[in-house]
Design an enzyme around this catalytic site. Sequence first.
Site, PDB file in Angstrom:
ATOM      1  N   ASP A 151       0.855  -1.174   0.000  1.00 45.19           N
ATOM      2  CA  ASP A 151       0.000   0.000   0.000  1.00 45.19           C
ATOM      3  C   ASP A 151       0.902   1.238   0.000  1.00 45.19           C
ATOM      4  O   ASP A 151       2.111   1.144   0.252  1.00 45.19           O
ATOM      5  CB  ASP A 151      -0.885  -0.042   1.255  1.00 45.19           C
ATOM      6  CG  ASP A 151      -1.830   1.129   1.318  1.00 45.19           C
ATOM      7  OD1 ASP A 151      -2.446   1.462   0.286  1.00 45.19           O
ATOM      8  OD2 ASP A 151      -1.968   1.738   2.401  1.00 45.19           O
ATOM      9  N   ASP A 154      -1.046  -0.817   6.104  1.00 44.73           N
ATOM     10  CA  ASP A 154      -1.268  -0.190   7.407  1.00 44.73           C
ATOM     11  C   ASP A 154      -2.697  -0.377   7.883  1.00 44.73           C
ATOM     12  O   ASP A 154      -3.031   0.014   9.000  1.00 44.73           O
ATOM     13  CB  ASP A 154      -0.975   1.316   7.318  1.00 44.73           C
ATOM     14  CG  ASP A 154      -2.018   2.047   6.466  1.00 44.73           C
ATOM     15  OD1 ASP A 154      -2.170   1.679   5.276  1.00 44.73           O
ATOM     16  OD2 ASP A 154      -2.689   2.964   6.979  1.00 44.73           O
ATOM     17  N   LYS A 174      -8.819  -3.130  -2.794  1.00 47.66           N
ATOM     18  CA  LYS A 174      -8.580  -4.038  -1.677  1.00 47.66           C
ATOM     19  C   LYS A 174      -9.739  -3.969  -0.696  1.00 47.66           C
ATOM     20  O   LYS A 174     -10.258  -2.876  -0.466  1.00 47.66           O
ATOM     21  CB  LYS A 174      -7.281  -3.623  -0.961  1.00 47.66           C
ATOM     22  CG  LYS A 174      -6.045  -3.634  -1.833  1.00 47.66           C
ATOM     23  CD  LYS A 174      -4.860  -2.962  -1.151  1.00 47.66           C
ATOM     24  CE  LYS A 174      -5.038  -1.477  -0.994  1.00 47.66           C
ATOM     25  NZ  LYS A 174      -3.834  -0.791  -0.486  1.00 47.66           N
ATOM     26  N   ASP A 189      -0.337   5.148   0.932  1.00 53.60           N
ATOM     27  CA  ASP A 189      -0.644   6.088   2.008  1.00 53.60           C
ATOM     28  C   ASP A 189      -0.600   5.390   3.368  1.00 53.60           C
ATOM     29  O   ASP A 189      -1.297   4.403   3.594  1.00 53.60           O
ATOM     30  CB  ASP A 189      -2.036   6.698   1.797  1.00 53.60           C
ATOM     31  CG  ASP A 189      -2.119   7.507   0.512  1.00 53.60           C
ATOM     32  OD1 ASP A 189      -1.400   8.512   0.420  1.00 53.60           O
ATOM     33  OD2 ASP A 189      -2.895   7.132  -0.383  1.00 53.60           O
TER      34      ASP A 189
END
Length: 318
Positions: A42, A259, A234, A44
């Site tokens: 990922d 995250d 996702k 961000d």
Amino acid sequence: MSFLRSIRSICRMSKYSGTNLASLTPADVKLWLDSFDTVLTDCDGVIWVENNPLPGATDVINRFLSVGKKLFFVTNNSTKTRPEFVEKATKLGFNVTIENIISTAYLAAQYLKNASFSKTVYVIGSSGITKELDAVGIRHIGTGPDTLTGTLAEAVSGFVPDPDVGAVIVGFDEHFSFMKMMKAASYLNNPDVIFIATNTDERFPTPDRVIPGTGSIVQAVITCAERQPIVMGKPNAHICEIIRKEYDVDPGRTLMIGDRCNTDILLGKNCDFQTLLVETGIHNAADVEKFAASDDPAIRALVPDVYLAKLGDLLAYM
């Protein structure tokens, strides 16, 4: 027993089913690093926050590439095109090209292209989506401000649906409004109109304010349209299929880094990838412990194989 299996065995026997990678020996971490050939990450909250790279993340990503691992940025962010993600990444020091980027705006455009879609798309979203539609020759309407003027009755009666609209795409839209919700739901009242959502992330990873994510907008449209979308991002089945088939990855030797447990980690679980949570975005070790303690199997599925304070901490083992 393989190292990965031993990790999972240790996890099952511990207080919760995620293992802190920092608690392992350097030799064990090195074995773990050698257990995957493909890295999906990922963006961000993992490698950058807004326009700032997270400490050490650039070095770790570039080291993965330099040792020959296949690497992809897998992002639910629909506000940028793949070339725009490359521009941002390279400015921040990441040695990636367009072939390293899998974004939801791109996936949405490719989905319609592969379906031989030839009508118009009503877009709740930004130029990231419309530019990807332009790239495959698909017409679109709807982006930009669209606010209620006059009375509600006047606004509703003044809306003349475009008869050529055959799909609605909902992504992140800072101009989301009552009018856009009404128009999207009106188009979706026709069951033949395709309903696509780029992703369902609830909020953005910012330290001191809540910024509603695409999922908040998507849910509003779902409520009034009384329909469920095909979700590109996702952790849903579509992106799993694309990654496994079009990018030729071996699930057992693939690592998903994220995250957010309910998107990144769940994607990994859905695709049979290894999973690593970093605590620089939405979820952390306390969340992992809470998920592991749940009696609900769907909640326990959010627990990663391993977690780490930040991605940059891996550099010491590489």
